[in-house]
Write a protein that holds these residues in place. Structure first.
Motif, PDB file in Angstrom:
ATOM      1  N   ALA A  72       0.859  -1.187   0.000  1.00  0.00           N
ATOM      2  CA  ALA A  72       0.000   0.000   0.000  1.00  0.00           C
ATOM      3  C   ALA A  72       0.892   1.233   0.000  1.00  0.00           C
ATOM      4  CB  ALA A  72      -0.927   0.008   1.206  1.00  0.00           C
ATOM      5  N   HIS A  73       0.392   2.274  -0.630  1.00  0.00           N
ATOM      6  CA  HIS A  73       1.092   3.558  -0.634  1.00  0.00           C
ATOM      7  C   HIS A  73       0.091   4.672  -0.906  1.00  0.00           C
ATOM      8  CE1 HIS A  73       1.065   2.428  -4.916  1.00  0.00           C
ATOM      9  NE2 HIS A  73       1.175   3.722  -5.192  1.00  0.00           N
ATOM     10  N   SER A  74       0.495   5.866  -0.579  1.00  0.00           N
ATOM     11  CA  SER A  74      -0.303   7.052  -0.899  1.00  0.00           C
ATOM     12  C   SER A  74      -0.055   7.353  -2.374  1.00  0.00           C
ATOM     13  CB  SER A  74       0.155   8.210  -0.011  1.00  0.00           C
ATOM     14  OG  SER A  74      -0.587   9.357  -0.267  1.00  0.00           O
ATOM     15  N   CYS A  75      -1.100   7.629  -3.128  1.00  0.00           N
ATOM     16  CA  CYS A  75      -0.986   7.822  -4.574  1.00  0.00           C
ATOM     17  C   CYS A  75       0.171   8.771  -4.906  1.00  0.00           C
ATOM     18  CB  CYS A  75      -2.298   8.361  -5.145  1.00  0.00           C
ATOM     19  SG  CYS A  75      -2.267   8.528  -6.944  1.00  0.00           S
ATOM     20  N   CYS A  76       0.968   8.390  -5.887  1.00  0.00           N
ATOM     21  CA  CYS A  76       2.170   9.150  -6.236  1.00  0.00           C
ATOM     22  C   CYS A  76       1.886  10.497  -6.886  1.00  0.00           C
ATOM     23  CB  CYS A  76       3.064   8.306  -7.141  1.00  0.00           C
ATOM     24  SG  CYS A  76       3.760   6.897  -6.270  1.00  0.00           S
ATOM     25  N   CYS A  77       0.633  10.744  -7.307  1.00  0.00           N
ATOM     26  CA  CYS A  77       0.310  12.049  -7.899  1.00  0.00           C
ATOM     27  C   CYS A  77       0.201  13.120  -6.818  1.00  0.00           C
ATOM     28  CB  CYS A  77      -0.975  11.975  -8.705  1.00  0.00           C
ATOM     29  SG  CYS A  77      -2.482  12.100  -7.720  1.00  0.00           S
ATOM     30  N   GLY A  78       0.054  12.676  -5.570  1.00  0.00           N
ATOM     31  CA  GLY A  78      -0.071  13.628  -4.472  1.00  0.00           C
ATOM     32  C   GLY A  78      -1.495  13.864  -4.016  1.00  0.00           C
ATOM     33  N   CYS A  79      -2.471  13.147  -4.600  1.00  0.00           N
ATOM     34  CA  CYS A  79      -3.877  13.349  -4.224  1.00  0.00           C
ATOM     35  C   CYS A  79      -4.185  12.824  -2.822  1.00  0.00           C
ATOM     36  CB  CYS A  79      -4.819  12.708  -5.245  1.00  0.00           C
ATOM     37  SG  CYS A  79      -4.837  10.902  -5.236  1.00  0.00           S
ATOM     38  N   GLY A  80      -3.322  11.968  -2.284  1.00  0.00           N
ATOM     39  CA  GLY A  80      -3.498  11.468  -0.928  1.00  0.00           C
ATOM     40  C   GLY A  80      -4.320  10.194  -0.814  1.00  0.00           C
ATOM     41  N   GLU A  81      -4.864   9.693  -1.921  1.00  0.00           N
ATOM     42  CA  GLU A  81      -5.664   8.464  -1.883  1.00  0.00           C
ATOM     43  C   GLU A  81      -4.769   7.252  -1.617  1.00  0.00           C
ATOM     44  OE1 GLU A  81      -8.931   7.987  -2.063  1.00  0.00           O
ATOM     45  OE2 GLU A  81      -9.470  10.067  -2.436  1.00  0.00           O
ATOM     46  N   GLU A  82      -5.331   6.272  -0.906  1.00  0.00           N
ATOM     47  CA  GLU A  82      -4.615   5.032  -0.616  1.00  0.00           C
ATOM     48  C   GLU A  82      -4.689   4.099  -1.822  1.00  0.00           C
ATOM     49  OE1 GLU A  82      -5.397   1.226   2.207  1.00  0.00           O
ATOM     50  OE2 GLU A  82      -5.332   3.187   3.221  1.00  0.00           O
ATOM     51  N   VAL A  83      -3.551   3.547  -2.194  1.00  0.00           N
ATOM     52  CA  VAL A  83      -3.464   2.610  -3.310  1.00  0.00           C
ATOM     53  C   VAL A  83      -2.974   1.273  -2.759  1.00  0.00           C
ATOM     54  CG1 VAL A  83      -2.368   2.125  -5.532  1.00  0.00           C
ATOM     55  CG2 VAL A  83      -2.941   4.488  -4.911  1.00  0.00           C
ATOM     56  N   VAL A  84      -3.753   0.216  -2.977  1.00  0.00           N
ATOM     57  CA  VAL A  84      -3.420  -1.121  -2.496  1.00  0.00           C
ATOM     58  C   VAL A  84      -3.131  -2.011  -3.694  1.00  0.00           C
ATOM     59  CG1 VAL A  84      -4.266  -3.142  -1.223  1.00  0.00           C
ATOM     60  CG2 VAL A  84      -4.848  -0.832  -0.439  1.00  0.00           C
ATOM     61  N   ALA A  85      -2.024  -2.750  -3.630  1.00  0.00           N
ATOM     62  CA  ALA A  85      -1.662  -3.685  -4.700  1.00  0.00           C
ATOM     63  C   ALA A  85      -1.396  -5.049  -4.072  1.00  0.00           C
ATOM     64  CB  ALA A  85      -0.432  -3.181  -5.453  1.00  0.00           C
ATOM     65  N   PRO A  86      -2.371  -5.974  -4.163  1.00  0.00           N
ATOM     66  CA  PRO A  86      -2.167  -7.313  -3.607  1.00  0.00           C
ATOM     67  C   PRO A  86      -1.265  -8.143  -4.520  1.00  0.00           C
ATOM     68  CG  PRO A  86      -4.339  -7.156  -4.608  1.00  0.00           C
ATOM     69  CD  PRO A  86      -3.721  -5.789  -4.695  1.00  0.00           C
ATOM     70  N   PHE A  87      -0.440  -8.999  -3.907  1.00  0.00           N
ATOM     71  CA  PHE A  87       0.439  -9.886  -4.662  1.00  0.00           C
ATOM     72  C   PHE A  87      -0.276 -11.222  -4.840  1.00  0.00           C
ATOM     73  CE2 PHE A  87       3.679  -7.685  -1.753  1.00  0.00           C
ATOM     74  CZ  PHE A  87       3.662  -6.531  -2.514  1.00  0.00           C
ATOM     75  N   THR A  88      -0.682 -11.512  -6.049  1.00  0.00           N
ATOM     76  CA  THR A  88      -1.323 -12.783  -6.363  1.00  0.00           C
ATOM     77  C   THR A  88      -0.843 -13.218  -7.743  1.00  0.00           C
ATOM     78  OG1 THR A  88      -3.264 -11.972  -7.573  1.00  0.00           O
ATOM     79  CG2 THR A  88      -3.419 -11.980  -5.155  1.00  0.00           C
ATOM     80  N   PRO A  89      -1.118 -14.457  -8.114  1.00  0.00           N
ATOM     81  CA  PRO A  89      -0.725 -14.901  -9.454  1.00  0.00           C
ATOM     82  C   PRO A  89      -1.393 -14.100 -10.575  1.00  0.00           C
ATOM     83  CG  PRO A  89      -1.149 -16.787  -8.056  1.00  0.00           C
ATOM     84  CD  PRO A  89      -1.593 -15.571  -7.284  1.00  0.00           C
ATOM     85  N   THR A  90      -2.521 -13.432 -10.292  1.00  0.00           N
ATOM     86  CA  THR A  90      -3.213 -12.674 -11.335  1.00  0.00           C
ATOM     87  C   THR A  90      -3.218 -11.171 -11.088  1.00  0.00           C
ATOM     88  OG1 THR A  90      -5.349 -12.934 -10.235  1.00  0.00           O
ATOM     89  CG2 THR A  90      -4.735 -14.617 -11.869  1.00  0.00           C
ATOM     90  N   ASP A  91      -2.578 -10.707 -10.033  1.00  0.00           N
ATOM     91  CA  ASP A  91      -2.537  -9.267  -9.760  1.00  0.00           C
ATOM     92  C   ASP A  91      -1.088  -8.790  -9.877  1.00  0.00           C
ATOM     93  OD1 ASP A  91      -5.335  -8.594  -9.195  1.00  0.00           O
ATOM     94  OD2 ASP A  91      -5.105  -9.926  -7.484  1.00  0.00           O
ATOM     95  N   TRP A  92      -0.556  -8.153  -8.849  1.00  0.00           N
ATOM     96  CA  TRP A  92       0.787  -7.591  -8.928  1.00  0.00           C
ATOM     97  C   TRP A  92       1.844  -8.573  -8.451  1.00  0.00           C
ATOM     98  CZ3 TRP A  92      -3.446  -4.639  -7.947  1.00  0.00           C
ATOM     99  CH2 TRP A  92      -3.626  -3.530  -8.769  1.00  0.00           C
ATOM    100  N   LYS A  93       3.048  -8.375  -8.976  1.00  0.00           N
ATOM    101  CA  LYS A  93       4.241  -9.110  -8.553  1.00  0.00           C
ATOM    102  C   LYS A  93       5.188  -8.082  -7.944  1.00  0.00           C
ATOM    103  CE  LYS A  93       2.861 -12.683 -11.139  1.00  0.00           C
ATOM    104  NZ  LYS A  93       1.437 -12.472 -11.108  1.00  0.00           N
ATOM    105  N   MET A  94       5.787  -8.455  -6.824  1.00  0.00           N
ATOM    106  CA  MET A  94       6.752  -7.580  -6.167  1.00  0.00           C
ATOM    107  C   MET A  94       8.114  -8.239  -6.258  1.00  0.00           C
ATOM    108  SD  MET A  94       8.752  -7.021  -3.208  1.00  0.00           S
ATOM    109  CE  MET A  94       8.161  -8.218  -2.056  1.00  0.00           C
TER     110      MET A  94
END
Length: 146
Positions: free
Chosen positions: A34-56
């Motif tokens: 999770a992180h605060s949106c990089c544009c600076g809007c302050g919204e929370e961005v969640v990226a789950p690690f799954t075989p079909t979503d994001w890879k870290m």
């Protein structure tokens, strides 16, 4: 234009309630970031690690996420890649591109997890409520679906 050009990473057990701008929180226990949106809007961005979503990936010093982060549900509609801690702005997507990606994503999930019945067993009369698995609960929590 991205307000944050870099994200420092912090490995945590639990994602904090208040996210510090410029920090990518990574929970290996819950396979998510999770992180605060990089544009600076302050919204929370969640990226789950799954075989079909994001890879870290962690190279011992920096963290990368793939694929790109597309905040299509947010007012800012920001789109960027996190590569070795660097935030690389990606081009905007049209509504048609977003719809096509959502269709592709649903199809990938259906192939990987198996087809979901049209009527969930938990809502059929006379049947006991089905217990949802961890990934499904995380998906519902992240994207507000049921």
């Amino acid at each position: 234009m991205m307000r944050h050009k870099r994200l420092d990473h912090r490995f945590v057990q639990h994602i904090p309630e208040r996210l510090e701008p410029g920090v990518l929180y990574v929970s290996m226990e819950y396979a998510t970031s999770a992180h605060s949106c990089c544009c600076g809007c302050g919204e929370e961005v969640v990226a789950p690690f799954t075989p079909t979503d994001w890879k870290m990936t962690f190279d011992g010093e920096t963290v990368s996420l793939r694929p790109s982060i597309g905040n299509w549900m947010l007012k800012c509609r920001s789109h960027y890649v996190i590569d070795r801690g660097e935030v690389i702005e990606a081009g905007p997507w049209s509504d048609e591109q977003v719809k096509a990606e959502r269709r592709r994503d649903r199809a990938a999930k259906a192939r990987f997890y198996g087809q979901t019945p049209k009527v969930e067993p938990s809502v059929q009369p006379g049947l006991p409520k089905a217990k949802l698995g961890f990934w499904r609960r995380l998906w519902d929590w992240t994207f507000g679906r049921s």
